[in-house]
Design an enzyme around this catalytic site. Sequence first.
Site, PDB file in Angstrom:
ATOM      1  N   LYS A 114       7.753  42.886 -25.889  1.00 31.96           N
ATOM      2  CA  LYS A 114       8.897  42.034 -26.224  1.00 31.96           C
ATOM      3  C   LYS A 114       8.635  41.248 -27.497  1.00 31.96           C
ATOM      4  CE  LYS A 114      11.016  41.215 -21.682  1.00 31.96           C
ATOM      5  NZ  LYS A 114      11.393  40.195 -20.706  1.00 31.96           N
ATOM      6  N   LYS A 195      11.970  53.605 -20.748  1.00 28.72           N
ATOM      7  CA  LYS A 195      12.663  53.161 -19.523  1.00 28.72           C
ATOM      8  C   LYS A 195      14.051  52.622 -19.857  1.00 28.72           C
ATOM      9  CE  LYS A 195      11.712  48.336 -19.098  1.00 28.72           C
ATOM     10  NZ  LYS A 195      11.608  47.142 -18.355  1.00 28.72           N
ATOM     11  N   LYS A 198      17.625  46.580 -20.076  1.00 30.27           N
ATOM     12  CA  LYS A 198      18.794  45.732 -20.310  1.00 30.27           C
ATOM     13  C   LYS A 198      18.978  45.461 -21.790  1.00 30.27           C
ATOM     14  CE  LYS A 198      18.843  42.846 -16.193  1.00 30.27           C
ATOM     15  NZ  LYS A 198      18.164  41.595 -15.831  1.00 30.27           N
TER      16      LYS A 198
HETATM   17  P1  AMP Z   1      14.933  42.732 -15.377  1.00 30.58           P
HETATM   18  O1  AMP Z   1      15.924  43.669 -15.952  1.00 30.58           O
HETATM   19  O2  AMP Z   1      13.715  42.636 -16.230  1.00 30.58           O
HETATM   20  O3  AMP Z   1      15.490  41.400 -14.982  1.00 30.58           O
HETATM   21  O4  AMP Z   1      14.442  43.424 -14.043  1.00 30.58           O
HETATM   22  C1  AMP Z   1      14.982  43.218 -12.753  1.00 30.58           C
HETATM   23  C2  AMP Z   1      14.328  44.172 -11.765  1.00 30.58           C
HETATM   24  O5  AMP Z   1      14.693  45.526 -12.067  1.00 30.58           O
HETATM   25  C3  AMP Z   1      12.797  44.155 -11.797  1.00 30.58           C
HETATM   26  O6  AMP Z   1      12.294  44.294 -10.481  1.00 30.58           O
HETATM   27  C4  AMP Z   1      12.433  45.360 -12.632  1.00 30.58           C
HETATM   28  O7  AMP Z   1      11.157  45.863 -12.340  1.00 30.58           O
HETATM   29  C5  AMP Z   1      13.533  46.339 -12.230  1.00 30.58           C
HETATM   30  N1  AMP Z   1      13.796  47.321 -13.308  1.00 30.58           N
HETATM   31  C6  AMP Z   1      14.120  47.031 -14.589  1.00 30.58           C
HETATM   32  N2  AMP Z   1      14.299  48.176 -15.308  1.00 30.58           N
HETATM   33  C7  AMP Z   1      14.081  49.213 -14.444  1.00 30.58           C
HETATM   34  C8  AMP Z   1      14.110  50.630 -14.575  1.00 30.58           C
HETATM   35  N3  AMP Z   1      14.409  51.222 -15.726  1.00 30.58           N
HETATM   36  N4  AMP Z   1      13.827  51.374 -13.479  1.00 30.58           N
HETATM   37  C9  AMP Z   1      13.529  50.793 -12.288  1.00 30.58           C
HETATM   38  N5  AMP Z   1      13.480  49.453 -12.106  1.00 30.58           N
HETATM   39  C10 AMP Z   1      13.754  48.653 -13.158  1.00 30.58           C
END
Ligand code: AMP
Length: 335
Positions: A114, A195, A198
């Site tokens: 990041k 991956k 967001k």
């Molecule tokens: P965040 O988007 O960082 O707030 O992530 C929220 C949750 O979604 C966390 O538990 C991450 O590990 C999970 N997560 C985010 N991106 C992915 C992805 N591409 N595949 C699976 N899990 C994800």
Amino acid sequence: MKQRVFSGIQPSNVIHIGNYIGAVRRWVASQNDPDKENIFCIVDLHALTVPQDPTELRERTLDLLALFLAVGLDPDKSILFVQSHVPVHAEGAWLLNCITPIGWLNKMTQFKDKSSKQETILAGLLDYPVLMAADILFYDTHEVPVGEDQKQHVELTRNIAERFNHHYGETFIVPEPMIAASGARIMGLDDPSAKMSKSSGAVKGHAVNLLDDPKVIERSIMRAKTDSGSDIRFSKDPVKAGVNNLLTIYQALTGKTQEAVETDFANARGYGDLKKAVAEVVISVTEPIRVQHRAIIADRGELERLMQLGAEKARSISEPRLQDVKQKMGLLLPQ
Ligand code: AMP
Ligand code: TRP
């Protein structure tokens, strides 16, 4: 004794099917397990570690609470709350900062990742995992259901808990990361070597967002990057990453075994058939969520009431733990 489950998600950008498959969907399952006590948090303080538009951040926080409800999280069964509504998180993070070696934070791959994308790297971004440790530890958490990318942060949390317990005596439970065997890392549709994230969510064709219109979903999936072959099988071959990703999404959302999924596509005439089937499954899961969300977000008063209720419940668990930690660290508690 019931196992306490804690997890969180940032109100930054929109929620995509990677978040849903890797995390949120599993929280709904955990909520319905009688042996678990569940706490799910909208981590707005974490979102501030990269620049945010204040008005948008507020909107997305409410939006995410509505989405929690739309996917089936139930405030009567789980504690649902907004991180900044409970001061224990910020205060607890400060206390944990003062026993966390900075070298541990410099090693975090998400920070390296990041920070390389930021013009100015904020102190909060480096400190992000300590705030996450406070989220988890001040609730006596046993299990943390997250996607693969958060594993390192949960391991750091374990190290912080052990270090604290060693210095000040048994205080924190050392939590376990709960990572799904399949679907813990959904890849981008436009680039299956990275991956689904967001931060790239606004890039057309990268992600399927939970609130996307069915037409948009269909278009993104039909355009997903695959390879020049025609073999529809699970595979670790980087060339087949696109097909593997589509199959993984399909498997996660249908709950079928890998063998059953491959059988479904044994007579497919090519990747077009696969994509059509994946789009159908994704739309059948997201469409009810989208409809529910629209109804829930319209009742602002109810959302406000639920946020307050959730924060009170969360405070009643974490406040006493914070007092205990302050006392152990030598702070004079007001009588
Ligand atoms: P965040 O988007 O960082 O707030 O992530 C929220 C949750 O979604 C966390 O538990 C991450 O590990 C999970 N997560 C985010 N991106 C992915 C992805 N591409 N595949 C699976 N899990 C994800
Ligand atoms: N860092 C997590 C993410 O981006 C979100 C998060 C914050 C979290 N605090 C948490 C997840 C506590 C689990 C437990 O995905």
